[in-house]
Design a protein around this motif. Structure first.
Motif, mmCIF file in Angstrom:
data_model
loop_
_atom_site.group_PDB
_atom_site.id
_atom_site.type_symbol
_atom_site.label_atom_id
_atom_site.label_comp_id
_atom_site.label_asym_id
_atom_site.label_seq_id
_atom_site.Cartn_x
_atom_site.Cartn_y
_atom_site.Cartn_z
ATOM 1 N N SER A 161 0.850 -1.196 0.000
ATOM 2 C CA SER A 161 0.000 0.000 0.000
ATOM 3 C C SER A 161 0.883 1.243 0.000
ATOM 4 O O SER A 161 1.985 1.246 0.563
ATOM 5 C CB SER A 161 -0.933 0.002 1.216
ATOM 6 N N TRP A 162 0.355 2.297 -0.645
ATOM 7 C CA TRP A 162 1.056 3.580 -0.691
ATOM 8 C C TRP A 162 0.055 4.699 -0.418
ATOM 9 O O TRP A 162 -1.078 4.670 -0.907
ATOM 10 C CB TRP A 162 1.659 3.836 -2.074
ATOM 11 N N ARG A 163 0.484 5.643 0.324
ATOM 12 C CA ARG A 163 -0.238 6.916 0.412
ATOM 13 C C ARG A 163 0.535 7.928 -0.423
ATOM 14 O O ARG A 163 1.772 7.966 -0.385
ATOM 15 C CB ARG A 163 -0.357 7.392 1.859
ATOM 16 N N THR A 164 -0.185 8.737 -1.157
ATOM 17 C CA THR A 164 0.451 9.638 -2.104
ATOM 18 C C THR A 164 0.059 11.081 -1.828
ATOM 19 O O THR A 164 -0.952 11.370 -1.173
ATOM 20 C CB THR A 164 0.042 9.278 -3.544
ATOM 21 N N GLY A 165 0.874 12.001 -2.351
ATOM 22 C CA GLY A 165 0.546 13.429 -2.282
ATOM 23 C C GLY A 165 0.396 13.931 -0.861
ATOM 24 O O GLY A 165 1.177 13.620 0.038
ATOM 25 N N ARG A 166 -0.663 14.722 -0.642
ATOM 26 C CA ARG A 166 -0.926 15.298 0.684
ATOM 27 C C ARG A 166 -1.242 14.223 1.704
ATOM 28 O O ARG A 166 -0.969 14.382 2.888
ATOM 29 C CB ARG A 166 -2.084 16.278 0.580
ATOM 30 N N SER A 167 -1.816 13.086 1.246
ATOM 31 C CA SER A 167 -2.101 12.003 2.184
ATOM 32 C C SER A 167 -0.814 11.450 2.786
ATOM 33 O O SER A 167 -0.763 11.098 3.974
ATOM 34 C CB SER A 167 -2.867 10.878 1.473
ATOM 35 N N ALA A 168 0.254 11.372 2.007
ATOM 36 C CA ALA A 168 1.535 10.917 2.539
ATOM 37 C C ALA A 168 2.068 11.905 3.570
ATOM 38 O O ALA A 168 2.642 11.502 4.607
ATOM 39 C CB ALA A 168 2.541 10.731 1.391
ATOM 40 N N ASP A 169 1.846 13.207 3.334
ATOM 41 C CA ASP A 169 2.290 14.201 4.309
ATOM 42 C C ASP A 169 1.521 14.068 5.614
ATOM 43 O O ASP A 169 2.106 14.164 6.714
ATOM 44 C CB ASP A 169 2.103 15.606 3.732
ATOM 45 N N PHE A 170 0.215 13.835 5.529
ATOM 46 C CA PHE A 170 -0.573 13.637 6.748
ATOM 47 C C PHE A 170 -0.110 12.407 7.511
ATOM 48 O O PHE A 170 -0.061 12.398 8.744
ATOM 49 C CB PHE A 170 -2.064 13.513 6.388
ATOM 50 N N ALA A 171 0.241 11.309 6.780
ATOM 51 C CA ALA A 171 0.701 10.087 7.434
ATOM 52 C C ALA A 171 2.030 10.324 8.147
ATOM 53 O O ALA A 171 2.225 9.882 9.287
ATOM 54 C CB ALA A 171 0.839 8.971 6.402
ATOM 55 N N ARG A 172 2.961 11.026 7.527
ATOM 56 C CA ARG A 172 4.243 11.302 8.180
ATOM 57 C C ARG A 172 4.043 12.189 9.419
ATOM 58 O O ARG A 172 4.736 12.016 10.431
ATOM 59 C CB ARG A 172 5.183 11.991 7.201
ATOM 60 N N ALA A 173 3.085 13.119 9.334
ATOM 61 C CA ALA A 173 2.820 13.979 10.487
ATOM 62 C C ALA A 173 2.293 13.170 11.669
ATOM 63 O O ALA A 173 2.525 13.541 12.829
ATOM 64 C CB ALA A 173 1.818 15.064 10.108
ATOM 65 N N GLY A 201 3.363 10.201 12.305
ATOM 66 C CA GLY A 201 4.413 9.250 12.637
ATOM 67 C C GLY A 201 4.251 7.910 11.956
ATOM 68 O O GLY A 201 4.803 6.902 12.418
ATOM 69 N N GLU A 202 3.536 7.854 10.844
ATOM 70 C CA GLU A 202 3.313 6.608 10.122
ATOM 71 C C GLU A 202 4.121 6.595 8.836
ATOM 72 O O GLU A 202 4.436 7.646 8.271
ATOM 73 C CB GLU A 202 1.819 6.436 9.788
ATOM 74 N N ASP A 203 4.462 5.410 8.401
ATOM 75 C CA ASP A 203 5.148 5.240 7.126
ATOM 76 C C ASP A 203 4.107 5.267 6.002
ATOM 77 O O ASP A 203 3.153 4.483 6.034
ATOM 78 C CB ASP A 203 5.900 3.911 7.124
ATOM 79 N N PRO A 204 4.249 6.134 5.011
ATOM 80 C CA PRO A 204 3.244 6.194 3.933
ATOM 81 C C PRO A 204 3.249 4.964 3.036
ATOM 82 O O PRO A 204 2.316 4.779 2.247
ATOM 83 C CB PRO A 204 3.632 7.442 3.148
ATOM 84 N N SER A 205 4.290 4.134 3.108
ATOM 85 C CA SER A 205 4.353 2.910 2.318
ATOM 86 C C SER A 205 4.495 1.721 3.257
ATOM 87 O O SER A 205 5.301 1.762 4.201
ATOM 88 C CB SER A 205 5.541 2.959 1.347
ATOM 89 N N ALA A 206 3.732 0.665 3.016
ATOM 90 C CA ALA A 206 3.759 -0.496 3.903
ATOM 91 C C ALA A 206 3.561 -1.773 3.092
ATOM 92 O O ALA A 206 2.755 -1.811 2.145
ATOM 93 C CB ALA A 206 2.675 -0.390 4.968
#
Length: 359
Positions: A329-341, A343-348
């Protein structure tokens, strides 16, 4: 007659006699007899006419083969020997037998000729059973048949994914169930899916209630509501389609409008690839999209999350099948930024074990 004259006549006739030796010489024809072009043929009851040809009826080597289309080919059809004979045109051969090989062909019907149906065709009852059991009894039986083999309601429930996911020390659980009650063209669907880490409440969870109407073979239009019970409390209006695409891809697509005016969408597709009658590989892809940033839900505009995976299941019974698999799974764009904020890895990457069942 003088003896000397008789001897001379015998000597002059010797070559002719030698030529016809062994032949049955018919009686001499009268002087007024005419040449018969059919000499040698069987003339039935008619008397055999005299002929001027001593070889009539014999096989004459060296002659050209007769045309098979003309039964008289090879015969002398010339002018009669005297002026008293009738012309050959107009001769009636209908009473003349020309042997077994000269029989007239029998006419056969052409390929386009059809035998008409008999007069009684179509005169029976429209349904033969009515003539035996009666129209009233058979009408009731046909109604029962339609009710049990046509538009009747059924209940179906499936646990599509009930699994545990191993993610590098952060094990999670996931469920994805659905079912319906109704007939072949109109149904009430219910769906639910969610996930979370073991030992904690679900992070994302939702339930849907949808009315489904078939609009073409294998495809339903769906409309209803969705309510999120994990995370912020949110209610959505839902419209979507669900069905079977070419090459047996099962597709489920929905458009969601929240009570706050947020517009999101989700598309899921999967296909079963049979390795054996019981061992099945199922590739699957899911994409979540959003029309705008939704910071409250940690969702960014555009593609929010993409999941690609494959599950290998073994059907112990058709209704029950354990499986293993892997998913990325990947989170992309702004969703990846929200995940890093958070403390989560945007890719799993997840290793999966679960069960699938239906009844």
């Amino acid at each position: 007659m003088k003896p000397a004259l008789a001897i001379v006549l015998l000597l002059s006739a010797a070559p002719a006699l030698a030529q016809h030796q062994g032949h049955d010489m018919p009686e001499p024809a009268p002087a007024e007899a005419k040449a018969d072009p059919h000499a040698g043929h069987d003339m039935g009851d008619q008397p055999a006419p005299a002929t001027n040809d001593p070889h009539a009826g014999h096989d004459m080597d060296g002659q050209a083969d007769a045309d098979p289309a003309d039964p008289h080919a090879g015969h002398d059809m010339g002018a009669p020997s005297d002026g008293n004979a009738e012309p050959m045109d107009g001769m009636d051969h209908s009473t003349m037998g020309h042997g077994a090989g000269m029989a007239a062909p029998t006419a056969s019907p052409g390929p386009d000729m059809e035998t008409p149906p008999p007069p009684e065709a179509g005169s029976g009852p429209p349904r033969a059973a009515d003539a035996i059991w009666g129209a009233e009894a058979m009408a009731s039986s046909r109604n029962d048949l339609r009710r049990t083999h046509g538009n009747f309601p059924v209940f179906w429930f499936q646990g599509d994914r009930l699994e545990t996911q191993v993610r590098g020390g952060e094990d999670a659980y996931l469920w994805d169930i659905q079912g319906y009650y109704g007939g072949p063209t109109e149904r009430l669907w219910f769906k639910s899916e969610g996930e979370g880490e073991w030992g904690s409440s679900p992070e994302d969870a939702e339930v849907q209630a949808l009315f489904s109407k078939a609009f073409k073979p294998f495809w339903d239009f769906q409309a209803g509501i969705r309510h999120d019970i994990g995370g912020p409390d949110t209610t959505h209006a839902v419209i979507g389609v669900q069905g079977l695409a070419p090459y047996m891809f099962e597709v489920d697509a929905g458009l969601f409008l929240s009570h706050r005016g947020d517009l999101t969408a989700r598309v899921e597709a999967e296909v079963d690839q049979r390795i054996t009658q019981r061992l099945i590989l199922q590739p699957r892809i899911e994409a979540n999209l959003s029309a705008q940033d939704i910071p409250l839900l940690g969702i960014g505009a555009g593609f929010d999350q993409i999941e690609v995976g494959a599950r290998l299941r073994y059907e112990i019974r058709r209704e029950f099948a354990p499986y293993i698999g892997v998913e990325q799974s990947w989170r992309t764009g702004r969703s990846a930024d929200f995940a890093r904020a958070r403390g989560e890895d945007p890719s799993a990457t997840s290793f999966i074990a679960g069960i699938r069942f239906w009844f």
